[in-house]
Design an enzyme around this catalytic site. Sequence first.
Site, mmCIF file in Angstrom:
data_model
loop_
_atom_site.group_PDB
_atom_site.id
_atom_site.type_symbol
_atom_site.label_atom_id
_atom_site.label_comp_id
_atom_site.label_asym_id
_atom_site.label_seq_id
_atom_site.Cartn_x
_atom_site.Cartn_y
_atom_site.Cartn_z
ATOM 1 N N GLU A 176 1.611 -0.539 -5.097
ATOM 2 C CA GLU A 176 0.652 0.531 -5.339
ATOM 3 C C GLU A 176 1.470 1.820 -5.324
ATOM 4 O OE1 GLU A 176 -3.373 2.685 -3.627
ATOM 5 O OE2 GLU A 176 -1.701 2.197 -2.308
ATOM 6 N N ASP B 159 0.823 -1.197 0.000
ATOM 7 C CA ASP B 159 0.000 0.000 0.000
ATOM 8 C C ASP B 159 0.866 1.260 0.000
ATOM 9 O OD1 ASP B 159 -2.696 1.275 0.432
ATOM 10 O OD2 ASP B 159 -1.720 1.957 2.265
#
Length: 567
Positions: free
Chosen positions: A288, A226
């Site tokens: 990401e 993330d």
Amino acid sequence: MAIEVAPQIDGSAATGPGADTGAWWRDAVVYQVYPRSFADGDGDGTGDLRGIARRLTALAELGVDAVWLSPFYPSPQRDGGYDVSDYCDVDPMFGTLDDFDLLVGEAHALGLRVIVDVVPNHASSEHPLFAAALASAPGSRERARFVFRDGSGAAGELPPNNWQSHFGGPAWTRVTEVDGSPGQWYLHLFDPTQPDFDWDNDEVLAFFDEVLDFWLARGVDGFRVDVAHALVKAPGLPDWGGRADGASSPGFPGEDAPMFDQPGVHAIYERWRARLEAWGADRILCAEANVAPLSRAARWVRPREMHQAFNFAYLHAPWDARSLRAVIDESLAAFGGVGAPSTWVLSNHDVVRHATRFALPDGSVEMGHGIAQAAGLDPVRGERRARAATLLMLALPGAAYVYQGEELGLPEVLDIPAAQRRDPYFLRSGGAVVGRDGCRVPIPWEAAAPAYGFNATGESWLPQPAHWATYARDVQRRDPASTLSLYTAALHLRKSLALGSGSLAWVRADDAVLGLVNGEVLVLANLGADPVPLDGHEVLLASTPDAVVDGHLTPDATVWLRRRQEV
């Protein structure tokens, strides 16, 4: 107009320095599960790990290769679980570590790999490490694990710099010291309950080494990382007048954003790559990393770093032939140039579902902002374009990501009452930003069951709309023309024809039509207003039952054709 097949095939997606053409992840289709909204095993209205395990057979039947689980760790749930208070356990709302082990075992028995989210940029403010930092003095070892700074102004009453949070407001919060006096400020690029780690600190590096090892020992096949591009900040934390998310704006090019994509971040992922390879060559990292242009994104997947990086440029591309051709070309060139496959994605838990995006006049929605108004929305157009876009995407060489429910053709839920919305985008903006709840509503499994089969009690943490029954999986399984049937056929045909490990050559790309060859398949996508002749090619798969009429491809439709061998 006759279709002329180009003799040369661009194989850049599968070649380049350090390429490993046999690795599973190069052409995998990964299915994203948002645990709160996939399947609820205990009936409390929130999805859980046992619910997911019981529904894995449906994903194996669909034809995906791996399942990516969004966070299921202990969390106050201020940001949908991306505020982690314990990185090595399961939140009781989702079950137990035994439930996780059961899920992994079920997945592997079905031939599905399991990828889990890891959230390294920030923790929850309730994490014991941050609690220790608050209880310690400025300059202490405990505070050094996070980004604490003295304030500016005569008495430190102003934030250390002008950075803004993704969710609105300053990216800094001032603490009250143990003696009750106003104290230092800590950085949170997201919610104030999500303090940023300081990745210049060796203890942070060692802590996450242990986190990776913990889940690798439990059999996970990889990690989706993330906000991977945010871990390292520019020295001195200089002011930034651009967008909070680091995207380019007038006068502020994204590559200058001091909180994203700093050179030092790559050493972290080289360290992680080596750690994963010690557990086995088939464990992967997916970034990401929302950076532009794609040449910058490709740096994340150089041979000693990550295996995949999300293709945000493709995710945000409008339903426009010229734009799509450009981003496909740029993706294959950039990622192929470092020996990596491109990834393709149309929806995820942070964006408006593409069946609704493509129903808007221009198809563009700011990431994370959501929509509540339906001005100009054409659901029929949206569904048709979404199916056409899916068939185009699944024909491209590389890996693909599918967000739960898109295989059912689910649209965004627009009418969630304000009192039931949970997204910090909505809460911190006072409702000015709708947020992401509309793409996170629990998905329908059975039309006539309580909560449409999400559970047996009818409870649902976000309200499911009445029309969800028409999208239920049991209804669609019986309909050969359904979106589920299209996805199932496309995924199985994609695998049997090796499209993911194939290559691409354009045969037509203009303002209206995209035509490409991948192996023995000729793909045509009509993004224009007029029918396109198919020149007698055999149709293997069409995006809608009326995609082909009188030998012509109708507007907003895609077909896979069997490529005729030239004599």
